[in-house]
Design a protein around this motif. Structure first.
Motif, short mmCIF file in Angstrom:
data_model
loop_
_atom_site.label_atom_id
_atom_site.label_comp_id
_atom_site.label_asym_id
_atom_site.label_seq_id
_atom_site.Cartn_x
_atom_site.Cartn_y
_atom_site.Cartn_z
N UNK A 125 0.85 -1.19 0.00
CA UNK A 125 0.00 0.00 0.00
C UNK A 125 0.88 1.24 0.00
N UNK A 126 0.69 2.08 -1.01
CA UNK A 126 1.38 3.37 -1.09
C UNK A 126 0.52 4.41 -0.39
N UNK A 127 1.12 5.15 0.55
CA UNK A 127 0.42 6.25 1.21
C UNK A 127 1.18 7.52 0.88
N UNK A 128 0.50 8.42 0.19
CA UNK A 128 1.09 9.69 -0.23
C UNK A 128 0.37 10.81 0.51
N UNK A 129 1.14 11.59 1.28
CA UNK A 129 0.58 12.72 2.02
C UNK A 129 1.16 14.00 1.45
N UNK A 130 0.27 14.86 0.95
CA UNK A 130 0.69 16.10 0.30
C UNK A 130 0.09 17.28 1.05
N UNK A 131 0.93 18.16 1.61
CA UNK A 131 0.38 19.34 2.29
C UNK A 131 -0.33 20.25 1.28
N UNK A 132 -1.45 20.79 1.70
CA UNK A 132 -2.17 21.73 0.84
C UNK A 132 -1.34 23.00 0.72
N UNK A 133 -1.48 23.68 -0.41
CA UNK A 133 -0.81 24.96 -0.60
C UNK A 133 -1.33 25.92 0.46
N UNK A 134 -0.46 26.78 0.92
CA UNK A 134 -0.78 27.70 2.02
C UNK A 134 -2.06 28.49 1.75
N UNK A 135 -2.24 28.94 0.51
CA UNK A 135 -3.41 29.75 0.20
C UNK A 135 -4.71 28.92 0.20
N UNK A 136 -4.58 27.57 0.18
CA UNK A 136 -5.77 26.72 0.17
C UNK A 136 -6.19 26.28 1.57
N UNK A 137 -5.33 26.50 2.55
CA UNK A 137 -5.66 26.08 3.91
C UNK A 137 -6.68 27.04 4.52
N UNK A 138 -7.59 26.50 5.31
CA UNK A 138 -8.59 27.37 5.92
C UNK A 138 -7.94 28.36 6.89
N UNK A 139 -8.40 29.57 6.86
CA UNK A 139 -7.89 30.60 7.74
C UNK A 139 -8.98 30.90 8.78
N UNK A 140 -8.58 31.04 10.01
CA UNK A 140 -9.51 31.39 11.07
C UNK A 140 -9.33 32.88 11.39
N UNK A 141 -10.41 33.59 11.36
CA UNK A 141 -10.37 35.03 11.68
C UNK A 141 -11.14 35.22 12.99
N UNK A 142 -10.45 35.77 13.95
CA UNK A 142 -11.07 36.00 15.23
C UNK A 142 -11.81 37.32 15.22
N UNK A 143 -13.02 37.29 15.71
CA UNK A 143 -13.84 38.49 15.79
C UNK A 143 -13.68 39.08 17.20
N UNK A 144 -13.29 40.34 17.25
CA UNK A 144 -13.12 41.03 18.53
C UNK A 144 -14.30 41.97 18.78
N UNK A 145 -14.82 41.89 19.96
CA UNK A 145 -15.93 42.77 20.32
C UNK A 145 -15.39 44.11 20.79
N UNK A 146 -16.09 45.19 20.51
CA UNK A 146 -15.68 46.52 20.95
C UNK A 146 -16.64 47.02 21.98
#
Length: 146
Positions: A125-146
């Motif tokens: 069994x061949x297992x190939x793990x390829x990291x996603x391109x940086x721009x394709x990774x989900x980004x989390x944006x934190x919402x700050x309350x004022x």
């Protein structure tokens, strides 16, 4: 009394196409493949938050006989199994083990960093793990309350 059946050319074309597909499946197995008439490997592909993982069943192969390439958003697996020498003075009753080469190209669901990919081969069994391109990774944006 005979029923009148309306002629529908598109339905007839689909029916003919299905019949041709069945014919080629019966002759060549699971469809057309690159290279020889060698069965393409069975593949699982999934993605996690950071990686795309491909597992391919390649029984009887050696790691050095497998080539992997990524061009754009297409992954290509190639390999070759050499034929075993036929036993002289024997009558084969069944001979299903295949030899030859194969090439299987798979579209990737997102861009990957192929230079950081890792390939492991264990128990056929061949297992190939390829990291996603940086721009394709989900980004989390934190919402700050004022």
């Amino acid at each position: 009394m005979a029923n009148i059946v309306r002629f529908e050319p598109m339905r007839e074309m689909v029916r003919m196409s299905d019949a041709m597909d069945r014919l080629f499946e019966n002759i060549y197995g699971r469809g057309w493949h690159d290279g020889d008439l060698f069965e393409s490997p069975s593949v699982d592909m999934y993605q996690t938050e950071n990686d795309i993982v491909v597992k391919a069943s390649l029984p009887g192969m050696k790691a050095e006989d497998i080539q992997i390439s990524v061009v754009g958003d297409v992954l290509t697996l190639r390999g070759k199994i050499d034929a075993e020498e036929e036993v002289k003075d024997a009558s084969y009753h069944i001979r299903e083990r295949r030899s030859g080469s194969f090439a299987r190209s798979l579209p990737l669901p997102s861009a990957v960093q192929s230079d950081k990919a890792k390939a492991e081969f264990e128990n056929g069994v061949l297992t190939l793990t390829m990291p996603k391109a940086e721009e394709m990774r989900p980004k989390t944006i934190t919402v700050k309350a004022k």
